[in-house]
Design a protein around this motif. Sequence first.
Motif, PDB file in Angstrom:
ATOM      1  N   VAL A  41       0.658  -1.333   0.042  1.00 20.15           N
ATOM      2  CA  VAL A  41      -0.076   0.176   0.085  1.00 20.15           C
ATOM      3  C   VAL A  41       0.966   1.376   0.128  1.00 20.15           C
ATOM      4  O   VAL A  41       0.526   2.074  -0.684  1.00 20.15           O
ATOM      5  N   GLU A  42       2.002   1.172   0.796  1.00 20.19           N
ATOM      6  CA  GLU A  42       2.767   2.406   0.780  1.00 20.19           C
ATOM      7  C   GLU A  42       3.499   2.467  -0.577  1.00 20.19           C
ATOM      8  O   GLU A  42       3.474   3.921  -1.120  1.00 20.19           O
ATOM      9  N   ASP A  43       4.093   1.588  -0.992  1.00 20.06           N
ATOM     10  CA  ASP A  43       4.450   1.594  -2.537  1.00 20.06           C
ATOM     11  C   ASP A  43       3.485   2.355  -3.502  1.00 20.06           C
ATOM     12  O   ASP A  43       3.840   3.116  -4.351  1.00 20.06           O
ATOM     13  N   ALA A  44       2.113   1.769  -3.311  1.00 17.60           N
ATOM     14  CA  ALA A  44       1.280   2.250  -4.584  1.00 17.60           C
ATOM     15  C   ALA A  44       0.843   3.645  -4.203  1.00 17.60           C
ATOM     16  O   ALA A  44       0.775   4.295  -5.148  1.00 17.60           O
ATOM     17  N   VAL A  45       0.915   4.118  -2.969  1.00 19.96           N
ATOM     18  CA  VAL A  45       0.613   5.369  -2.748  1.00 19.96           C
ATOM     19  C   VAL A  45       1.801   6.559  -3.033  1.00 19.96           C
ATOM     20  O   VAL A  45       1.556   7.414  -3.574  1.00 19.96           O
ATOM     21  N   GLU A  46       2.850   6.114  -2.739  1.00 21.35           N
ATOM     22  CA  GLU A  46       4.162   7.003  -2.770  1.00 21.35           C
ATOM     23  C   GLU A  46       4.516   6.969  -4.072  1.00 21.35           C
ATOM     24  O   GLU A  46       4.868   8.145  -4.612  1.00 21.35           O
ATOM     25  N   ALA A  47       4.483   6.008  -5.013  1.00 15.80           N
ATOM     26  CA  ALA A  47       5.035   5.833  -6.436  1.00 15.80           C
ATOM     27  C   ALA A  47       6.396   5.943  -6.364  1.00 15.80           C
ATOM     28  O   ALA A  47       6.901   5.766  -5.290  1.00 15.80           O
ATOM     29  N   HIS A  48       7.019   6.313  -7.621  1.00 15.96           N
ATOM     30  CA  HIS A  48       8.371   6.517  -7.717  1.00 15.96           C
ATOM     31  C   HIS A  48       9.231   5.128  -7.338  1.00 15.96           C
ATOM     32  O   HIS A  48      10.087   5.209  -6.881  1.00 15.96           O
ATOM     33  N   GLN A  49       8.391   4.060  -7.894  1.00 13.46           N
ATOM     34  CA  GLN A  49       8.960   2.722  -7.655  1.00 13.46           C
ATOM     35  C   GLN A  49       9.771   1.992  -8.817  1.00 13.46           C
ATOM     36  O   GLN A  49       9.310   2.609  -9.998  1.00 13.46           O
ATOM     37  N   ARG A  50      10.700   1.091  -8.511  1.00 13.22           N
ATOM     38  CA  ARG A  50      11.340   0.419  -9.633  1.00 13.22           C
ATOM     39  C   ARG A  50      10.304  -0.798 -10.053  1.00 13.22           C
ATOM     40  O   ARG A  50       9.425  -1.160  -9.355  1.00 13.22           O
ATOM     41  N   PRO A  51      10.121  -0.902 -11.289  1.00 15.04           N
ATOM     42  CA  PRO A  51       9.342  -2.206 -11.763  1.00 15.04           C
ATOM     43  C   PRO A  51       9.732  -3.403 -11.141  1.00 15.04           C
ATOM     44  O   PRO A  51      10.952  -3.773 -10.727  1.00 15.04           O
ATOM     45  N   LYS A  52       8.730  -4.146 -10.456  1.00  8.59           N
ATOM     46  CA  LYS A  52       9.068  -5.425  -9.715  1.00  8.59           C
ATOM     47  C   LYS A  52       7.708  -6.068  -9.814  1.00  8.59           C
ATOM     48  O   LYS A  52       6.547  -5.819 -10.398  1.00  8.59           O
ATOM     49  N   LEU A  53       7.813  -7.233  -9.045  1.00  8.93           N
ATOM     50  CA  LEU A  53       6.764  -8.320  -8.723  1.00  8.93           C
ATOM     51  C   LEU A  53       6.955  -8.751  -7.510  1.00  8.93           C
ATOM     52  O   LEU A  53       8.079  -9.485  -6.952  1.00  8.93           O
ATOM     53  N   GLU A  54       5.903  -8.696  -6.610  1.00 10.42           N
ATOM     54  CA  GLU A  54       6.079  -9.133  -5.268  1.00 10.42           C
ATOM     55  C   GLU A  54       4.721 -10.045  -4.856  1.00 10.42           C
ATOM     56  O   GLU A  54       3.464  -9.690  -5.138  1.00 10.42           O
ATOM     57  N   ARG A  55       4.867 -10.844  -4.080  1.00 13.14           N
ATOM     58  CA  ARG A  55       3.775 -11.617  -3.528  1.00 13.14           C
ATOM     59  C   ARG A  55       3.712 -11.633  -1.605  1.00 13.14           C
ATOM     60  O   ARG A  55       4.727 -11.483  -1.153  1.00 13.14           O
ATOM     61  N   TYR A  56       2.406 -11.156  -1.245  1.00 19.03           N
ATOM     62  CA  TYR A  56       1.975 -10.893   0.034  1.00 19.03           C
ATOM     63  C   TYR A  56       0.769 -11.864   0.200  1.00 19.03           C
ATOM     64  O   TYR A  56      -0.307 -11.572  -0.455  1.00 19.03           O
ATOM     65  N   GLY A  57       1.106 -13.029   0.564  1.00 24.02           N
ATOM     66  CA  GLY A  57       0.120 -14.294   0.853  1.00 24.02           C
ATOM     67  C   GLY A  57      -0.699 -14.628  -0.333  1.00 24.02           C
ATOM     68  O   GLY A  57       0.074 -14.859  -1.453  1.00 24.02           O
ATOM     69  N   GLU A  58      -1.942 -14.476  -0.504  1.00 26.06           N
ATOM     70  CA  GLU A  58      -2.354 -14.518  -1.685  1.00 26.06           C
ATOM     71  C   GLU A  58      -2.813 -13.445  -2.733  1.00 26.06           C
ATOM     72  O   GLU A  58      -3.451 -13.651  -3.782  1.00 26.06           O
ATOM     73  N   THR A  59      -2.106 -12.276  -2.381  1.00 24.63           N
ATOM     74  CA  THR A  59      -2.173 -11.199  -3.315  1.00 24.63           C
ATOM     75  C   THR A  59      -0.789 -10.968  -3.758  1.00 24.63           C
ATOM     76  O   THR A  59       0.354 -11.182  -3.550  1.00 24.63           O
ATOM     77  N   LEU A  60      -1.046 -10.862  -5.317  1.00 21.49           N
ATOM     78  CA  LEU A  60       0.019 -10.313  -6.262  1.00 21.49           C
ATOM     79  C   LEU A  60       0.242  -8.745  -6.193  1.00 21.49           C
ATOM     80  O   LEU A  60      -0.907  -8.308  -6.653  1.00 21.49           O
ATOM     81  N   PHE A  61       1.513  -8.447  -6.204  1.00 21.68           N
ATOM     82  CA  PHE A  61       1.649  -6.913  -6.538  1.00 21.68           C
ATOM     83  C   PHE A  61       2.742  -6.827  -7.430  1.00 21.68           C
ATOM     84  O   PHE A  61       3.669  -7.193  -7.320  1.00 21.68           O
ATOM     85  N   ALA A  62       2.271  -5.862  -8.557  1.00 24.01           N
ATOM     86  CA  ALA A  62       3.005  -5.607  -9.558  1.00 24.01           C
ATOM     87  C   ALA A  62       3.340  -4.223  -9.785  1.00 24.01           C
ATOM     88  O   ALA A  62       2.335  -3.401  -9.755  1.00 24.01           O
ATOM     89  N   VAL A  63       4.435  -3.780 -10.302  1.00 27.02           N
ATOM     90  CA  VAL A  63       4.682  -2.328 -10.527  1.00 27.02           C
ATOM     91  C   VAL A  63       5.140  -2.228 -11.783  1.00 27.02           C
ATOM     92  O   VAL A  63       6.223  -2.883 -12.126  1.00 27.02           O
ATOM     93  N   PHE A  64       4.544  -1.237 -12.668  1.00 29.05           N
ATOM     94  CA  PHE A  64       4.844  -1.112 -14.383  1.00 29.05           C
ATOM     95  C   PHE A  64       5.213   0.382 -14.267  1.00 29.05           C
ATOM     96  O   PHE A  64       4.532   1.189 -13.941  1.00 29.05           O
ATOM     97  N   LYS A  65       6.408   0.698 -15.065  1.00 32.36           N
ATOM     98  CA  LYS A  65       6.761   2.059 -15.356  1.00 32.36           C
ATOM     99  C   LYS A  65       5.903   2.293 -17.085  1.00 32.36           C
ATOM    100  O   LYS A  65       6.389   1.549 -17.776  1.00 32.36           O
ATOM    101  N   THR A  66       5.297   3.174 -16.906  1.00 30.51           N
ATOM    102  CA  THR A  66       4.560   3.643 -18.212  1.00 30.51           C
ATOM    103  C   THR A  66       5.497   4.672 -18.810  1.00 30.51           C
ATOM    104  O   THR A  66       5.957   5.483 -18.171  1.00 30.51           O
ATOM    105  N   VAL A  67       5.309   4.717 -20.329  1.00 34.01           N
ATOM    106  CA  VAL A  67       6.172   5.726 -20.943  1.00 34.01           C
ATOM    107  C   VAL A  67       5.265   6.240 -21.963  1.00 34.01           C
ATOM    108  O   VAL A  67       4.512   5.535 -22.656  1.00 34.01           O
ATOM    109  N   CYS A  68       5.586   7.570 -22.179  1.00 35.17           N
ATOM    110  CA  CYS A  68       4.842   7.968 -23.695  1.00 35.17           C
ATOM    111  C   CYS A  68       6.253   8.990 -24.228  1.00 35.17           C
ATOM    112  O   CYS A  68       6.934   9.550 -23.880  1.00 35.17           O
TER     113      CYS A  68
END
Length: 375
Positions: A105-132
């Motif tokens: 939740v902290e990563d999702a709110v603060e942003a500026h994260q490195r692309p990654k994939l993490e598992r927390y119990g039954e939940t999967l959390f992925a970060v994607f960098k979008t570009v335009c």
Amino acid sequence: MSMAGNLRKVRDLGRVSGLRKVARLARRRPRVDLSHPARSPLGSSVVNCVMYRDGVRVPGGSDLVDTVERVRKHGDGFVWLGLHEPTDLEFAGIAELFDLHPLAVEDAVEAHQRPKLERYGETLFAVFKTVCYVEHEQLTATSEVVNTGEIMVFVGQDFVITVRHGRHGSLGPLREELESDPQQLVKGPAAVLHAIADHVVDDYLNVTDAVQADIDQVEMDVFAENGARADPGRIYQLKRELLELKRAVVPLARPVEDLATRPIRVVAPEIQAYFRDVLDHLMRAKEQIAAFDELLNSILQAHLAQVTVAQNEDMRKITAWAAVIAVPTMVCGVYGMNFEHMPELHWRFGYPLVIVVISVACLVLYRGFRRNGWL
């Protein structure tokens, strides 16, 4: 109090009865500013909230708590909740409702994260960098070429939560495309995660194609006739923007590879085959960026070599002209001395003879330098 603030009250309530009480609180939310491009009547950061069953969008109210209650009551389908730059307060109730890990939740709110994939119990959390790609009439030393944003995705057995940061990368068209393909959407939340990953990686390829056009233009300017006068700041600017693109693309390779190869509870094996296709496209973008980086290094080195050659040419010309001017300077210096007995000093044709000697010597030097390419 915002809808997300009302959802926070679910902390002290039971699952079913608590959801109903929070639903009554959520219905009393105030009006929100719809002028923001990502705002919706659902709340200050909620863009959309939709329930899907058997790959089809279920019509009904857009209230988050009611939608979650319906999904859990029937035991099938899933909820797709879209957010745009939520605050801690707005996200607190949602995190409690879906039992999200505080670190994610902290990563999702603060942003500026490195692309990654993490598992927390039954939940999967992925970060994607979008570009335009930022359109510009002419590339300069200060032009912005690549603009980046972020998409965080929470994936569970019966929900998908997307948190978007930045002014681009809207998932509205992607949602419509998925809804037009029920056979893919029926595969559950993992299908949404694949669609987002595929959408992000396709944007990488589009941006690399656009950046290649800028690199080609810089290359043409450097190797033009007056290439030594080209602005090196444009090359450095392209390298900086390419570095921004590299930071988005390269770290994503490992998470996508894990989604394509490693067994993950919320990602069915049939979905993993689709992630292998995404990984193939991502590797293409990664290789293109590496090639662009090497090409820009070569262009920069070629430009520096051209500048050095041009400086050497200028120095040779200056030296050649200095040698030509040295002859009359020497003769004039000799005859400028105040001696009484100078050669041909009182001779009537002394001055014309000296001028002729100077002219012939200068002409010989000029032709010699000209023949050797110094002038």
